[in-house]
Design a protein around this motif. Structure first.
Motif, PDB file in Angstrom:
ATOM      1  N   HIS A   5      -0.441   8.228  11.223  1.00 55.00           N
ATOM      2  CA  HIS A   5      -2.100   8.540  10.409  1.00 55.00           C
ATOM      3  C   HIS A   5      -2.507   7.982  11.519  1.00 55.00           C
ATOM      4  O   HIS A   5      -2.446   7.795  13.143  1.00 55.00           O
ATOM      5  CB  HIS A   5      -1.443   7.359   9.466  1.00 55.00           C
ATOM      6  CG  HIS A   5      -1.668   6.006   9.771  1.00 55.00           C
ATOM      7  ND1 HIS A   5      -0.961   5.334   9.950  1.00 55.00           N
ATOM      8  CD2 HIS A   5      -2.973   4.968  10.083  1.00 55.00           C
ATOM      9  CE1 HIS A   5      -0.955   4.379  10.676  1.00 55.00           C
ATOM     10  NE2 HIS A   5      -2.583   4.255  10.323  1.00 55.00           N
ATOM     11  N   ASP A  17       1.757   2.809   7.698  1.00 55.14           N
ATOM     12  CA  ASP A  17       1.478   2.250   7.009  1.00 55.14           C
ATOM     13  C   ASP A  17       0.786   2.873   5.777  1.00 55.14           C
ATOM     14  O   ASP A  17       0.646   4.253   5.355  1.00 55.14           O
ATOM     15  CB  ASP A  17      -0.162   1.505   7.194  1.00 55.14           C
ATOM     16  CG  ASP A  17       0.009   1.281   8.613  1.00 55.14           C
ATOM     17  OD1 ASP A  17       0.630   0.819   9.669  1.00 55.14           O
ATOM     18  OD2 ASP A  17      -1.381   1.330   9.559  1.00 55.14           O
ATOM     19  N   ASP A  66      -4.506   1.780  16.372  1.00 53.72           N
ATOM     20  CA  ASP A  66      -3.177   1.130  16.365  1.00 53.72           C
ATOM     21  C   ASP A  66      -1.902   2.244  16.538  1.00 53.72           C
ATOM     22  O   ASP A  66      -1.054   1.281  17.143  1.00 53.72           O
ATOM     23  CB  ASP A  66      -3.354  -0.417  15.028  1.00 53.72           C
ATOM     24  CG  ASP A  66      -2.962  -0.180  14.338  1.00 53.72           C
ATOM     25  OD1 ASP A  66      -3.436   0.997  13.676  1.00 53.72           O
ATOM     26  OD2 ASP A  66      -2.014  -0.313  13.435  1.00 53.72           O
ATOM     27  N   HIS A  67      -2.021   3.312  15.833  1.00 53.79           N
ATOM     28  CA  HIS A  67      -1.316   4.231  15.909  1.00 53.79           C
ATOM     29  C   HIS A  67      -1.384   5.146  16.942  1.00 53.79           C
ATOM     30  O   HIS A  67      -0.496   6.291  17.521  1.00 53.79           O
ATOM     31  CB  HIS A  67      -0.795   4.603  14.014  1.00 53.79           C
ATOM     32  CG  HIS A  67      -0.334   3.768  13.857  1.00 53.79           C
ATOM     33  ND1 HIS A  67       0.985   3.374  12.963  1.00 53.79           N
ATOM     34  CD2 HIS A  67      -1.014   2.621  13.081  1.00 53.79           C
ATOM     35  CE1 HIS A  67       0.942   1.978  12.868  1.00 53.79           C
ATOM     36  NE2 HIS A  67       0.227   1.514  12.259  1.00 53.79           N
ATOM     37  N   HIS A 100      -5.374   5.763  12.797  1.00 58.92           N
ATOM     38  CA  HIS A 100      -6.443   4.903  13.145  1.00 58.92           C
ATOM     39  C   HIS A 100      -5.183   4.650  14.798  1.00 58.92           C
ATOM     40  O   HIS A 100      -4.355   4.221  15.342  1.00 58.92           O
ATOM     41  CB  HIS A 100      -5.384   3.477  12.322  1.00 58.92           C
ATOM     42  CG  HIS A 100      -5.730   3.676  11.149  1.00 58.92           C
ATOM     43  ND1 HIS A 100      -5.236   2.656   9.944  1.00 58.92           N
ATOM     44  CD2 HIS A 100      -7.786   3.778  10.563  1.00 58.92           C
ATOM     45  CE1 HIS A 100      -6.452   2.659   8.813  1.00 58.92           C
ATOM     46  NE2 HIS A 100      -7.618   3.035   9.178  1.00 58.92           N
ATOM     47  N   HIS A 146      -2.264   5.522   2.319  1.00 56.82           N
ATOM     48  CA  HIS A 146      -2.583   4.649   3.577  1.00 56.82           C
ATOM     49  C   HIS A 146      -4.450   5.001   4.084  1.00 56.82           C
ATOM     50  O   HIS A 146      -5.295   4.358   3.263  1.00 56.82           O
ATOM     51  CB  HIS A 146      -1.745   4.551   4.340  1.00 56.82           C
ATOM     52  CG  HIS A 146      -2.398   3.434   5.100  1.00 56.82           C
ATOM     53  ND1 HIS A 146      -3.007   2.041   5.413  1.00 56.82           N
ATOM     54  CD2 HIS A 146      -2.891   3.886   6.666  1.00 56.82           C
ATOM     55  CE1 HIS A 146      -3.423   2.025   6.413  1.00 56.82           C
ATOM     56  NE2 HIS A 146      -3.075   2.516   7.007  1.00 56.82           N
TER      57      HIS A 146
HETATM   58 ZN   LIG Z   1      -3.170   2.041   9.729  1.00 57.04          ZN
END
Ligand SMILES: [Zn+2]
Length: 410
Positions: free
Chosen positions: A51, A157, A55-56, A53, A136
């Motif tokens: 996804h 997530d 942090d990914h 975000h 998410h």
């Molecule tokens: Zn996330």
């Protein structure tokens, strides 16, 4: 399958999981000063992203440097969000050690991008891969990887409850091993409608008394959720910061949101701030909610709004998510003052916090994993992964929390 944890093991941020040195799942960035990246940059044959975000996806463009051109597989919204975040990182850190890629790398990502919908299996590095809606943010996916022998489910997530923007996950595909996130493994969220009710009452009271409410919100997901709530309760609102362009973009992917008509109504209901001619200062006495980045007050147009409204106790600042330690948002909640745009400022306006989480809480994680009672579980993406793995073991699961850099055979 050999599964190596290059990031996001025993921590949140810089998620990266490498399968058989060949297929890379996510390649994120940990926002800190300085930012942190996965422990090494591999040369995968293909990349699959759960996804959009930071942090990914935050370090993805670094994978297409030199001669490397691995195809990158994701849903359409995840692709768009990754590009938005990459351009933002270039703007913030481009040309420094804090940005591990260049504008050329970011352009190359567009050339190797391959988008897929939910439940449409595709081939990546010789594996059969399928995305399932993870509930998410729009476009978020559980990733099922099948090598013909072993099926590995990477949850990414996820949320088990409905949000206004996206419905909770219902997919529980058969798997032989599960890598499970654990962000809120020791937290019980209040029911969403309770949280929303308290938030709405606070905002309505403030506006009725003649005050203004600044609603700091993350650009991706949270901003749109707040706009949907404002529309549903007819709360006059402005929207500012990166959340504006994300809201516009998501309008183009109706199949990835819960209710595309509601999102369209929310978009029409909110007034988009251009920031021209001192507009930001002018709207701070308009008796409206101002939904703006950044979610933890570490930058964005919030830096203009907070100094304007902070002196009047009739105004409110309503934080809409978890505040990481050391951020101005956290300081403000704990001490009533925060460093805003380089200056420590005391705040007389009321400060409140609401837990509009997009992650499953402890009960949600356990409910999800109940479908995988006989399946080995690897716990990642949390501050207390080992403690959650121990809880699962006590409950009869075969569970472990691999350390950063560790390789596990499943
Ligand atoms: Zn996330």
């Amino acid at each position: 399958m050999d599964v190596q944890f290059l990031g996001g093991a025993g921590e949140i941020g810089r998620s990266a999981v490498l399968i058989d040195e060949s297929l890379l799942l996510d390649f994120g960035m940990l926002t800190d000063s300085p930012p942190q990246f996965p422990v090494r940059t591999p040369s995968p044959d293909a990349v699959v992203v759960s996804h959009g975000h930071l942090d990914h996806v935050g370090t993805i463009p670094a994978l297409v440097s030199g001669d490397a051109r691995p195809p990158i597989h994701w849903t359409p919204p995840t692709y768009e969000l990754a590009m938005t975040l990459a351009r933002d990182t270039l703007k913030l850190h481009g040309g420094t050690v804090n940005c591990p890629f260049t504008e050329t790398n970011v352009r190359r990502v567009t050339q190797v991008s391959e988008t897929h919908g939910y439940r449409e299996s595709f081939e990546a590095a010789g594996y059969e891969v399928t995305f399932y809606n993870a509930g998410h943010i729009p476009g978020s996916a559980h990733v099922l990887v099948d090598d013909g022998d072993t099926r590995l489910l990477y949850t990414g997530d996820f949320h088990t409850d409905d949000q206004r923007l996206v419905s909770g996950t219902t997919a529980r595909p058969d798997a032989d091993a599960v890598i499970c996130e654990s962000t809120y493994s020791d937290v019980d969220h209040d029911p969403r409608d309770t949280v929303e009710g308290r938030f709405v009452e606070s905002v309505e009271t403030t506006l009725w008394e003649g005050g203004t409410v600044v609603v700091p919100a993350f650009a991706i997901g949270r901003t749109q959720e707040m706009l949907l709530i404002c529309e549903a309760h007819d709360i006059p609102c402005y929207v500012d910061g990166m959340g504006k362009q994300v809201t516009e973009m998501l309008g183009q992917y109706p199949e990835f949101v819960r209710d595309a008509d509601a999102l369209q109504r929310a978009k029409s209901h909110a007034r988009f701030v251009t920031g021209k001619d001192g507009q930001r200062k002018r709207i701070t006495d308009q008796k409206a909610a101002i939904v703006t980045t950044s979610g933890m007050l570490s930058g964005g147009p919030a830096m203009t709004y907070i100094p304007e409204i902070r002196g009047n106790p009739m105004n409110r600042i309503t934080m809409t998510g978890y505040q990481v330690e050391g951020t101005p948002g956290r300081d403000l909640i704990e001490t009533g003052r925060a460093e805003i745009d380089g200056r420590i400022m005391p705040v007389s306006a009321r400060v409140e916090q609401y837990d509009f989480s997009a992650h499953a809480d402890r009960d949600g994680l356990l409910e999800y994993l109940d479908s995988y009672r006989d399946t080995p579980v690897l716990v990642n993406h949390g501050d207390r992964c080992e403690a959650f793995a121990a809880t699962l073991r006590e409950d009869g699961y075969d569970a472990a929390a691999p350390e950063l850099g560790a390789t596990v055979t499943v």
